[in-house]
Design a protein around this motif. Structure first.
Motif, PDB file in Angstrom:
ATOM      1  N   LEU A  21      42.936  49.897  39.683  1.00  0.00           N
ATOM      2  CA  LEU A  21      42.088  48.865  40.275  1.00  0.00           C
ATOM      3  C   LEU A  21      42.178  47.573  39.474  1.00  0.00           C
ATOM      4  CD1 LEU A  21      39.986  48.105  42.422  1.00  0.00           C
ATOM      5  CD2 LEU A  21      38.226  48.998  40.875  1.00  0.00           C
ATOM      6  N   LEU A  22      42.218  47.676  38.152  1.00  0.00           N
ATOM      7  CA  LEU A  22      42.342  46.487  37.311  1.00  0.00           C
ATOM      8  C   LEU A  22      43.649  45.758  37.625  1.00  0.00           C
ATOM      9  CD1 LEU A  22      41.503  46.488  33.489  1.00  0.00           C
ATOM     10  CD2 LEU A  22      42.965  44.813  34.588  1.00  0.00           C
ATOM     11  N   VAL A  23      44.739  46.503  37.758  1.00  0.00           N
ATOM     12  CA  VAL A  23      46.026  45.896  38.094  1.00  0.00           C
ATOM     13  C   VAL A  23      45.951  45.220  39.464  1.00  0.00           C
ATOM     14  CG1 VAL A  23      48.438  46.410  38.657  1.00  0.00           C
ATOM     15  CG2 VAL A  23      47.389  47.453  36.648  1.00  0.00           C
ATOM     16  N   GLU A  24      45.364  45.912  40.426  1.00  0.00           N
ATOM     17  CA  GLU A  24      45.277  45.375  41.783  1.00  0.00           C
ATOM     18  C   GLU A  24      44.461  44.089  41.839  1.00  0.00           C
ATOM     19  OE1 GLU A  24      43.050  46.568  45.975  1.00  0.00           O
ATOM     20  OE2 GLU A  24      43.538  48.154  44.528  1.00  0.00           O
ATOM     21  N   LEU A  25      43.299  44.091  41.209  1.00  0.00           N
ATOM     22  CA  LEU A  25      42.438  42.907  41.259  1.00  0.00           C
ATOM     23  C   LEU A  25      43.005  41.765  40.426  1.00  0.00           C
ATOM     24  CD1 LEU A  25      38.943  44.620  41.126  1.00  0.00           C
ATOM     25  CD2 LEU A  25      40.078  43.601  43.102  1.00  0.00           C
ATOM     26  N   GLY A  26      43.620  42.080  39.301  1.00  0.00           N
ATOM     27  CA  GLY A  26      44.276  41.036  38.512  1.00  0.00           C
ATOM     28  C   GLY A  26      45.364  40.343  39.311  1.00  0.00           C
ATOM     29  N   ALA A  27      46.169  41.120  40.021  1.00  0.00           N
ATOM     30  CA  ALA A  27      47.241  40.546  40.839  1.00  0.00           C
ATOM     31  C   ALA A  27      46.677  39.669  41.952  1.00  0.00           C
ATOM     32  CB  ALA A  27      48.105  41.658  41.411  1.00  0.00           C
ATOM     33  N   SER A  28      45.559  40.101  42.544  1.00  0.00           N
ATOM     34  CA  SER A  28      44.938  39.322  43.607  1.00  0.00           C
ATOM     35  C   SER A  28      44.427  37.985  43.080  1.00  0.00           C
ATOM     36  CB  SER A  28      43.781  40.121  44.214  1.00  0.00           C
ATOM     37  OG  SER A  28      43.076  39.345  45.165  1.00  0.00           O
ATOM     38  N   LEU A  29      43.763  37.995  41.928  1.00  0.00           N
ATOM     39  CA  LEU A  29      43.284  36.748  41.328  1.00  0.00           C
ATOM     40  C   LEU A  29      44.447  35.819  41.010  1.00  0.00           C
ATOM     41  CD1 LEU A  29      40.565  38.238  38.955  1.00  0.00           C
ATOM     42  CD2 LEU A  29      40.126  36.750  40.921  1.00  0.00           C
ATOM     43  N   PHE A  30      45.516  36.383  40.458  1.00  0.00           N
ATOM     44  CA  PHE A  30      46.684  35.578  40.082  1.00  0.00           C
ATOM     45  C   PHE A  30      47.346  34.969  41.318  1.00  0.00           C
ATOM     46  CE2 PHE A  30      51.161  34.968  39.096  1.00  0.00           C
ATOM     47  CZ  PHE A  30      51.110  34.305  37.873  1.00  0.00           C
ATOM     48  N   ALA A  31      47.503  35.765  42.363  1.00  0.00           N
ATOM     49  CA  ALA A  31      48.193  35.309  43.568  1.00  0.00           C
ATOM     50  C   ALA A  31      47.468  34.144  44.227  1.00  0.00           C
ATOM     51  CB  ALA A  31      48.340  36.464  44.556  1.00  0.00           C
ATOM     52  N   ARG A  32      46.147  34.079  44.042  1.00  0.00           N
ATOM     53  CA  ARG A  32      45.355  33.010  44.660  1.00  0.00           C
ATOM     54  C   ARG A  32      45.087  31.851  43.710  1.00  0.00           C
ATOM     55  NH1 ARG A  32      40.315  35.643  46.142  1.00  0.00           N
ATOM     56  NH2 ARG A  32      40.930  37.288  44.733  1.00  0.00           N
ATOM     57  N   GLY A  33      45.740  31.855  42.541  1.00  0.00           N
ATOM     58  CA  GLY A  33      45.658  30.717  41.637  1.00  0.00           C
ATOM     59  C   GLY A  33      44.432  30.683  40.754  1.00  0.00           C
ATOM     60  N   TYR A  34      43.704  31.798  40.637  1.00  0.00           N
ATOM     61  CA  TYR A  34      42.540  31.829  39.763  1.00  0.00           C
ATOM     62  C   TYR A  34      42.943  31.910  38.285  1.00  0.00           C
ATOM     63  CZ  TYR A  34      39.368  32.460  43.705  1.00  0.00           C
ATOM     64  OH  TYR A  34      38.643  32.274  44.859  1.00  0.00           O
ATOM     65  N   SER A  35      44.190  32.295  38.042  1.00  0.00           N
ATOM     66  CA  SER A  35      44.750  32.252  36.693  1.00  0.00           C
ATOM     67  C   SER A  35      46.224  31.916  36.827  1.00  0.00           C
ATOM     68  CB  SER A  35      44.580  33.595  35.966  1.00  0.00           C
ATOM     69  OG  SER A  35      45.357  34.603  36.599  1.00  0.00           O
ATOM     70  N   VAL A  36      46.786  31.308  35.795  1.00  0.00           N
ATOM     71  CA  VAL A  36      48.205  30.951  35.808  1.00  0.00           C
ATOM     72  C   VAL A  36      48.833  31.411  34.494  1.00  0.00           C
ATOM     73  CG1 VAL A  36      47.878  28.965  37.330  1.00  0.00           C
ATOM     74  CG2 VAL A  36      47.754  28.646  34.854  1.00  0.00           C
ATOM     75  N   GLY A  37      50.130  31.657  34.518  1.00  0.00           N
ATOM     76  CA  GLY A  37      50.803  32.079  33.297  1.00  0.00           C
ATOM     77  C   GLY A  37      50.130  33.307  32.703  1.00  0.00           C
ATOM     78  N   SER A  38      49.830  33.229  31.410  1.00  0.00           N
ATOM     79  CA  SER A  38      49.146  34.347  30.734  1.00  0.00           C
ATOM     80  C   SER A  38      47.665  34.054  30.527  1.00  0.00           C
ATOM     81  CB  SER A  38      49.822  34.632  29.387  1.00  0.00           C
ATOM     82  OG  SER A  38      49.710  33.502  28.526  1.00  0.00           O
ATOM     83  N   ALA A  39      47.130  33.093  31.294  1.00  0.00           N
ATOM     84  CA  ALA A  39      45.717  32.728  31.156  1.00  0.00           C
ATOM     85  C   ALA A  39      44.828  33.777  31.793  1.00  0.00           C
ATOM     86  CB  ALA A  39      45.453  31.370  31.800  1.00  0.00           C
ATOM     87  N   GLY A  40      43.642  33.932  31.243  1.00  0.00           N
ATOM     88  CA  GLY A  40      42.641  34.834  31.795  1.00  0.00           C
ATOM     89  C   GLY A  40      42.759  36.237  31.247  1.00  0.00           C
ATOM     90  N   ASN A  41      41.638  36.940  31.218  1.00  0.00           N
ATOM     91  CA  ASN A  41      41.615  38.318  30.737  1.00  0.00           C
ATOM     92  C   ASN A  41      40.413  39.040  31.318  1.00  0.00           C
ATOM     93  OD1 ASN A  41      39.652  37.238  28.504  1.00  0.00           O
ATOM     94  ND2 ASN A  41      41.614  36.239  28.086  1.00  0.00           N
ATOM     95  N   ILE A  42      40.517  40.356  31.362  1.00  0.00           N
ATOM     96  CA  ILE A  42      39.509  41.204  31.997  1.00  0.00           C
ATOM     97  C   ILE A  42      39.238  42.401  31.104  1.00  0.00           C
ATOM     98  CG2 ILE A  42      38.981  42.631  34.022  1.00  0.00           C
ATOM     99  CD1 ILE A  42      40.964  40.906  35.617  1.00  0.00           C
TER     100      ILE A  42
END
Length: 205
Positions: free
Chosen positions: A4-25
């Protein structure tokens, strides 16, 4: 939970909520915590390599955890009901973090019910610390005692939730509320009244 963490991280990234290696969960477990690894992209997480920390925050498995471990520890120790923390560099919330003054408790007005329901009444702005600076822990902990979410000055949002899904929903709502607030700057926007805010908090917690 790793999946689930992988899935939601990918969703956030795909929509531009994080870029590059920015952001963490981070996610609370019965025996410790999961955390995205340092210098990892939310869009390309490997479930097997997600960092595992024990109940004392010692690294016990997976890749080395995010350098922002102090931030996550501050929030999760302040909020025992929280099951996850999401830290993003989402554009509009980060823009608000550059405009608002440290110490501000309401840099985004209550424009919509879902902002109040998911983020809450308070959104404190914590003064700037360089990313990964352990000195941030005390101030973030103090802010988290009274708020589910906060903005780090010139850095971005930190959002907690009862579950990973709740924390992601709240982070998404915060970003959209920030976008609305910026779009409406200088306009005679109608916000929710104090009575309406209180009604939402009584009804939805």
């Amino acid at each position: 939970m790793r999946g689930l963490l992988v899935e939601l991280g990918a969703s956030l990234f795909a929509r531009g909520y994080s870029v590059g290696s920015a952001g963490n969960i981070s996610v609370r477990l019965p025996d410790g915590y999961l955390m995205t690894p340092t210098n990892s992209s939310l869009g390309r997480l490997d479930a097997a390599r997600i960092s595992k920390l024990d109940a004392g925050w010692n690294h016990v498995g997976g890749d080395k955890p995010s350098k922002e471990v102090f931030m996550h520890r501050a929030v999760l120790t302040a909020r025992p009901e929280a099951g996850a923390v999401v830290h993003l560099h989402s554009t509009h919330a980060t823009a608000i973090s550059c405009l608002a003054s440290p110490g501000d408790e309401a840099p985004i007005p209550p424009l919509t019910p879902y902002f109040v329901m998911r983020v809450g009444r308070s959104l404190p702005v914590v003064r700037y610390y360089r990313p990964g600076d352990p000195a941030m822990e005390g101030e973030i902990h103090a802010a988290a005692l009274g708020a589910r979410a906060m903005l780090l000055a010139n850095h971005g949002p930190v959002v907690s939730g009862r579950s990973l899904v709740d924390a992601v929903y709240a982070a998404e709502e915060l970003e959209e509320s920030a976008r609305l607030a910026l779009m409406l700057r200088g306009q005679a926007a109608r916000g929710l009244t104090p009575a309406q805010v209180e009604d939402l908090l009584r009804s939805f917690g």
